[in-house]
Design a protein around this motif. Structure first.
Motif, PDB file in Angstrom:
ATOM      1  N   ALA A 152       0.583  -1.198   0.061  1.00  0.00           N
ATOM      2  CA  ALA A 152       0.234  -0.093  -0.134  1.00  0.00           C
ATOM      3  C   ALA A 152       1.151   0.735  -0.286  1.00  0.00           C
ATOM      4  N   SER A 153       1.088   1.892  -1.454  1.00  0.00           N
ATOM      5  CA  SER A 153       0.990   3.488  -0.542  1.00  0.00           C
ATOM      6  C   SER A 153       0.305   4.041   0.377  1.00  0.00           C
ATOM      7  N   LYS A 154       0.540   5.568  -0.406  1.00  0.00           N
ATOM      8  CA  LYS A 154       0.017   6.992   1.143  1.00  0.00           C
ATOM      9  C   LYS A 154      -1.342   6.770   0.899  1.00  0.00           C
ATOM     10  N   SER A 155      -1.210   5.864  -0.059  1.00  0.00           N
ATOM     11  CA  SER A 155      -3.442   5.707  -0.790  1.00  0.00           C
ATOM     12  C   SER A 155      -3.979   4.970   0.131  1.00  0.00           C
ATOM     13  N   GLY A 156      -3.071   4.085   0.827  1.00  0.00           N
ATOM     14  CA  GLY A 156      -3.717   3.235   1.370  1.00  0.00           C
ATOM     15  C   GLY A 156      -3.916   1.866   0.146  1.00  0.00           C
ATOM     16  N   GLN A 157      -3.996   2.545  -1.000  1.00  0.00           N
ATOM     17  CA  GLN A 157      -3.908   1.537  -1.935  1.00  0.00           C
ATOM     18  C   GLN A 157      -2.678   0.541  -2.801  1.00  0.00           C
ATOM     19  N   SER A 158      -2.558  -0.686  -2.594  1.00  0.00           N
ATOM     20  CA  SER A 158      -1.339  -0.470  -3.724  1.00  0.00           C
ATOM     21  C   SER A 158      -1.851  -0.560  -4.876  1.00  0.00           C
TER      22      SER A 158
END
Length: 144
Positions: free
Chosen positions: A100-106
């Protein structure tokens, strides 16, 4: 910004390779251009981890993330091979697509709209190939 797990993995590698602080900071400076792991971005951390692995660090596999899907469907095998080659070219592990990135999604969730790489359609895998190819071009290499 790195998550705690990735930062911990770097510090575990430092400990397992018995690196003193001066050597560790010199390695960070040479590989990523920073003097502290807290200043690493995700791609920089991937490069540092790849370097630490080339020095002999053997990370323990997380059972949920970071593995290539074992048997892709016939229509997806070529795309999976291309994705593997693009990841290898940049020095990224499979985890790059599933973390997951900063957005919370991979990356897989954002681009393919599925929770795991195994569930991605051929169209979604094609979009991943395009995104990884763009990353290669943006960083000075031509994608094939």
């Amino acid at each position: 910004m790195l998550d705690k797990a990735q930062l911990a993995k770097i510090h575990i590698a430092k400990k397992e390779l018995a690196m003193d602080d001066a050597t560790y900071r010199a390695m960070l400076q040479n590989v990523a251009g920073v003097d502290s792991a807290s200043k690493l971005t995700v791609p920089m951390a991937m490069k540092v981890l790849a370097h630490l692995q080339s020095c002999g660090f053997k990370p323990k596999a997380n059972p949920k993330h970071g593995k290539k899907p074992t048997k892709p469907a016939a229509g997806k095998a070529a795309l999976m091979s291309k994705i593997e080659a693009l990841l290898a070219e940049r020095g990224y592990p499979w985890e790059y697509l599933t973390r997951a990135s900063k957005s919370g999604q991979s990356m897989v969730q954002r681009i393919c709209k599925v929770d795991a790489l195994e569930f991605a359609t051929a169209e979604g895998l094609g979009k991943l190939v395009a995104a990884l190819s763009y990353d290669l071009q943006r960083n000075g290499r031509k994608a094939s």
